[in-house]
Design an enzyme around this catalytic site. Structure first.
Site, PDB file in Angstrom:
ATOM      1  N   GLU A  60       0.770  -1.234   0.001  1.00 36.23           N
ATOM      2  CA  GLU A  60       0.046   0.069   0.014  1.00 36.23           C
ATOM      3  C   GLU A  60       0.871   1.219   0.066  1.00 36.23           C
ATOM      4  O   GLU A  60       0.519   2.135   0.624  1.00 36.23           O
ATOM      5  CB  GLU A  60      -1.084  -0.083   1.105  1.00 36.23           C
ATOM      6  CG  GLU A  60      -2.041  -1.206   0.978  1.00 36.23           C
ATOM      7  CD  GLU A  60      -3.312  -1.147   1.725  1.00 36.23           C
ATOM      8  OE1 GLU A  60      -3.778  -0.005   1.912  1.00 36.23           O
ATOM      9  OE2 GLU A  60      -3.786  -2.282   2.087  1.00 36.23           O
TER      10      GLU A  60
HETATM   11  N1  CAA Z   1      -6.002  11.549  -3.767  1.00 37.32           N
HETATM   12  C1  CAA Z   1      -6.678  12.215  -4.927  1.00 37.32           C
HETATM   13  N2  CAA Z   1      -6.138  12.426  -5.881  1.00 37.32           N
HETATM   14  C2  CAA Z   1      -4.752  12.160  -6.031  1.00 37.32           C
HETATM   15  C3  CAA Z   1      -4.084  11.754  -4.969  1.00 37.32           C
HETATM   16  C4  CAA Z   1      -4.730  11.387  -3.727  1.00 37.32           C
HETATM   17  N3  CAA Z   1      -4.220  10.783  -2.488  1.00 37.32           N
HETATM   18  N4  CAA Z   1      -2.808  11.287  -5.331  1.00 37.32           N
HETATM   19  C5  CAA Z   1      -2.724  11.741  -6.536  1.00 37.32           C
HETATM   20  N5  CAA Z   1      -3.741  12.127  -6.843  1.00 37.32           N
HETATM   21  C6  CAA Z   1      -4.188  12.857  -8.324  1.00 37.32           C
HETATM   22  C7  CAA Z   1      -3.233  14.031  -8.528  1.00 37.32           C
HETATM   23  O1  CAA Z   1      -4.001  15.195  -8.013  1.00 37.32           O
HETATM   24  C8  CAA Z   1      -3.337  14.086  -9.941  1.00 37.32           C
HETATM   25  O2  CAA Z   1      -4.427  14.528 -10.634  1.00 37.32           O
HETATM   26  P1  CAA Z   1      -4.276  15.546 -11.776  1.00 37.32           P
HETATM   27  O3  CAA Z   1      -3.891  15.002 -12.940  1.00 37.32           O
HETATM   28  O4  CAA Z   1      -6.134  15.722 -12.128  1.00 37.32           O
HETATM   29  O5  CAA Z   1      -3.679  16.853 -11.197  1.00 37.32           O
HETATM   30  C9  CAA Z   1      -3.204  12.630 -10.410  1.00 37.32           C
HETATM   31  O6  CAA Z   1      -3.762  11.813  -9.249  1.00 37.32           O
HETATM   32  C10 CAA Z   1      -1.873  12.111 -10.654  1.00 37.32           C
HETATM   33  O7  CAA Z   1      -1.104  12.360  -9.465  1.00 37.32           O
HETATM   34  P2  CAA Z   1       0.693  12.372  -9.329  1.00 37.32           P
HETATM   35  O8  CAA Z   1       1.049  13.222 -10.522  1.00 37.32           O
HETATM   36  O9  CAA Z   1       0.923  12.779  -7.993  1.00 37.32           O
HETATM   37  O10 CAA Z   1       1.035  10.795  -9.746  1.00 37.32           O
HETATM   38  P3  CAA Z   1       2.181  10.109  -9.688  1.00 37.32           P
HETATM   39  O11 CAA Z   1       2.005   9.066 -11.101  1.00 37.32           O
HETATM   40  O12 CAA Z   1       3.240  10.912  -9.698  1.00 37.32           O
HETATM   41  O13 CAA Z   1       2.268   9.018  -8.590  1.00 37.32           O
HETATM   42  C11 CAA Z   1       2.518   8.161  -6.296  1.00 37.32           C
HETATM   43  C12 CAA Z   1       2.271   9.524  -7.273  1.00 37.32           C
HETATM   44  C13 CAA Z   1       2.218   8.878  -4.808  1.00 37.32           C
HETATM   45  C14 CAA Z   1       3.787   7.450  -6.266  1.00 37.32           C
HETATM   46  C15 CAA Z   1       1.355   6.819  -6.516  1.00 37.32           C
HETATM   47  O14 CAA Z   1       1.421   6.467  -8.016  1.00 37.32           O
HETATM   48  C16 CAA Z   1       1.578   6.024  -5.198  1.00 37.32           C
HETATM   49  O15 CAA Z   1       0.980   6.237  -4.432  1.00 37.32           O
HETATM   50  N6  CAA Z   1       2.249   4.828  -5.609  1.00 37.32           N
HETATM   51  C17 CAA Z   1       2.242   3.429  -4.906  1.00 37.32           C
HETATM   52  C18 CAA Z   1       0.967   2.925  -5.265  1.00 37.32           C
HETATM   53  C19 CAA Z   1       0.610   1.820  -4.129  1.00 37.32           C
HETATM   54  O16 CAA Z   1       0.546   2.232  -2.942  1.00 37.32           O
HETATM   55  N7  CAA Z   1       0.592   0.689  -4.362  1.00 37.32           N
HETATM   56  C20 CAA Z   1      -0.175  -0.149  -3.662  1.00 37.32           C
HETATM   57  C21 CAA Z   1      -1.081  -1.195  -4.048  1.00 37.32           C
HETATM   58  S1  CAA Z   1      -2.266  -1.999  -3.012  1.00 37.32           S
HETATM   59  C22 CAA Z   1      -1.106  -3.246  -2.180  1.00 37.32           C
HETATM   60  O17 CAA Z   1      -0.321  -2.785  -1.891  1.00 37.32           O
HETATM   61  C23 CAA Z   1      -1.517  -4.815  -1.967  1.00 37.32           C
HETATM   62  C24 CAA Z   1      -2.652  -5.157  -1.366  1.00 37.32           C
HETATM   63  O18 CAA Z   1      -3.490  -5.936  -1.818  1.00 37.32           O
HETATM   64  C25 CAA Z   1      -2.774  -4.700   0.157  1.00 37.32           C
END
Ligand code: CAA
Length: 379
Positions: A363
Site C-alpha cells: 500500500e
Molecule cells: N487523492 C486524490 N487524488 C490524488 C491523490 C490522492 N491521494 N494522489 C494523487 N492524486 C491525483 C493528483 O492530484 C493528480 O491529479 P491531476 O492529474 O488531475 O492533477 C493525479 O492523481 C496524478 O498524481 P501524481 O502526478 O502525483 O501521480 P504519480 O504518478 O506521480 O504517482 C505516487 C504518485 C504517490 C507515487 C502514486 O503512484 C502512489 O501512491 N504509488 C504507490 C502505489 C501503491 O500504494 N500501491 C499499492 C497497491 S495495493 C497493495 O499494496 C496490495 C494489497 O492488496 C494490500
C-alpha cells in the site's frame, strides 16, 4: 483532536481484543507455519459482524466509525497480522471504493454481501511493471459497444482467490495517462478471469497473495466504478484509507511484540536475577512503548480525520510511515531482548518480526509515504 476513545470505541476495542485472544491467537502460528488462509477466522469475523464495521446499517454494515474499524485491525494484528490484513484489504481496499464511488445500484448489489461477510473483497492495482509507479498500468479495458473487454495481469493481490468481488484498475485510454485509467468491479467466476501464481512470502504467510489474470473478460457497463478516466484518483483515495489500515496493522504488531516481551523479561533470570532488573532491558522497553504510543496517536488521528471528513492523505502517509518503521524497530528489539529464544518459533516474536516488514512495503512503500508527505509540505 480528542485523544480519548469514546465509551463505545472503548467497548468495541475490548470486544475485538477478547475475540483476538480467544479465537485468533490460537491459530496464528499454524496459519503462518502452513501458509494457510485463515478461512475460519473470516467465518468468525462474519459471525461477529466485523466485516462491515464502518459502513451504514442500510447496506448491512455495523454503522460504526472508521476508528472503530481501525481498532479491530490493531487488535487482530496484535495476535495475527495475517488476519489483520485480510480484514484491512477487504474493508478499506475492496469494499470502501464501492461504497464511496459506486452507483446506488452497485451499492445495493455488492455492499450487503460484503458488509455482512457473505463475500470477501480485494483490490487490484499492482502489475509487474506498475508497482510504486501505479500510473504505469498495462492492463487494458477496451470498449466493445457498451461493454469493456479486460485484458492483463495483476500481481501481489491480497485476498486473491479467496475474494468474490475485486476492484480492478485498467487503462481505457492510454493517450490520457493517469486520466485514462478507469476502475471496474470484477466478480469471481467471470469467464476469462483466473487466479495465477500464489506467492510464498517472508511474513503474513497465511494471507493469500496471488496473480490475477484477465483474458478477454467481458464487463458490461454496470461494472464500471465511478466515471471513465477517474480510476487513478479512485485508487489513490482508496489507498489513503487503506494506509491507515496498514498503519493499524503495524501498530498492532508492535504492541503485540511488547506484550510478549514484558512477561518474558520478568521471568527470565540471568546472573542470578530477572533480566527486567537490568537497565538495558528497562531502557529498551521504555523506547519501544514510547514509540508505539506515538504511532498510535498518528494512526488514530488519521482515522479520526477520515471519519470527520477532513483531509487525511498526509496524515495517513505519516501514520503508515511511522507505524511501519516502529513495528520493524520494536520487533527487532523484542527478539534481541529474548535472545536465542526470541529467534525460535517457540515464541511469536520472530513471526511478528517477519510480519512487520511488509508494512514498510505494501500500500505504498515508506519511500512513497515520504513522497506524499513532502509533496504536501512543498505544495
Ligand atoms: N487523492 C486524490 N487524488 C490524488 C491523490 C490522492 N491521494 N494522489 C494523487 N492524486 C491525483 C493528483 O492530484 C493528480 O491529479 P491531476 O492529474 O488531475 O492533477 C493525479 O492523481 C496524478 O498524481 P501524481 O502526478 O502525483 O501521480 P504519480 O504518478 O506521480 O504517482 C505516487 C504518485 C504517490 C507515487 C502514486 O503512484 C502512489 O501512491 N504509488 C504507490 C502505489 C501503491 O500504494 N500501491 C499499492 C497497491 S495495493 C497493495 O499494496 C496490495 C494489497 O492488496 C494490500
Amino acid at each position: 483532536m480528542d485523544f480519548m476513545l469514546t465509551e463505545q470505541q472503548q467497548m468495541m476495542k475490548k470486544l475485538f481484543a477478547e475475540f483476538a485472544e480467544k479465537d485468533v491467537k490460537p491459530l496464528a502460528a499454524e496459519v503462518d507455519e502452513d501458509e494457510r488462509f485463515p478461512r475460519e477466522n473470516v467465518e468468525k469475523m462474519r459471525e461477529c459482524k466485523m466485516l462491515g464495521i464502518p459502513f451504514p446499517r442500510e447496506y448491512g454494515g455495523a454503522g460504526a466509525d472508521y476508528l472503530s474499524y481501525i481498532l479491530a485491525v490493531e487488535e487482530l494484528s496484535k495476535k495475527c497480522a495475517t488476519t489483520g490484513v485480510v480484514l484491512s484489504a477487504h474493508t478499506s481496499l475492496g469494499t470502501w471504493p464501492i461504497f464511496a464511488f459506486g452507483t446506488e445500484e452497485q451499492k445495493n448489489k455488492y455492499l450487503p454481501d460484503l458488509c455482512t461477510g457473505k463475500k470477501l473483497a480485494a483490490f487490484g492495482l499492482t502489475e509487474p511493471n506498475a508497482g510504486t509507479d501505479a500510473a504505469g498500468q498495462q492492463t487494458t479495458a477496451v470498449k466493445d459497444g457498451d461493454d469493456y473487454i479486460l485484458n492483463g495481469t495483476k500481481i501481489f493481490i491480497t485476498n486473491a482467490g479467496e475474494a468474490d468481488v475485486y476492484v480492478i484498475f485498467a487503462m481505457t485510454d492510454k493517450s490520457k495517462g493517469t486520466h485514462g485509467i478507469s476502475a471496474f468491479i470484477v466478480e469471481k467466476g467471470m469467464p476469462g478471469f483466473t487466479v495465477g501464481q500464489h506467492e510464498k512470502k517472508l511474513g503474513i504467510r497465511g494471507s493469500a497473495t496471488s496473480e490475477l489474470i484477465f483474458n478477454n473478460v467481458r464487463l458490461t457497463k454496470d461494472h464500471l466504478l465511478g466515471q471513465e478516466g477517474k480510476g487513478f484518483k479512485i485508487a489513490m483515495q482508496t489507498l489513503d484509507g487503506g494506509r491507515i489500515g496498514i498503519a493499524a496493522q503495524a501498530l498492532g504488531i508492535a504492541q503485540g511484540a511488547i506484550d510478549e516481551v514484558v512477561p518474558y523479561v520478568k521471568s527470565r533470570k540471568q546472573f542470578g536475577r530477572s533480566i527486567a532488573k537490568f537497565q538495558n532491558t528497562q531502557f529498551q522497553l521504555a523506547d519501544m512503548q514510547t514509540k508505539t504510543d506515538a504511532a498510535r496517536l498518528l494512526v488514530y488521528q488519521a482515522a479520526m480525520a477520515k471519519e470527520n471528513g477532513q483531509p487525511y492523505t498526509y496524515l495517513a502517509a505519516e501514520a503508515k510511515l511511522f507505524a511501519a518503521e516502529v513495528a520493524m524497530e520494536v520487533t527487532t528489539k523484542a527478539i534481541q531482548l529474548m535472545g536465542g529464544y526470541g529467534y525460535t518459533r517457540d515464541y511469536p516474536v520472530e513471526r511478528m518480526f517477519r510480519d512487520a516488514k511488509i508494512t514498510e512495503i505494501y500500500e505504498g512503500t515508506s519511500e512513497v509515504q515520504r513522497m506524499v508527505i513532502s509533496g504536501q509540505m512543498l505544495k
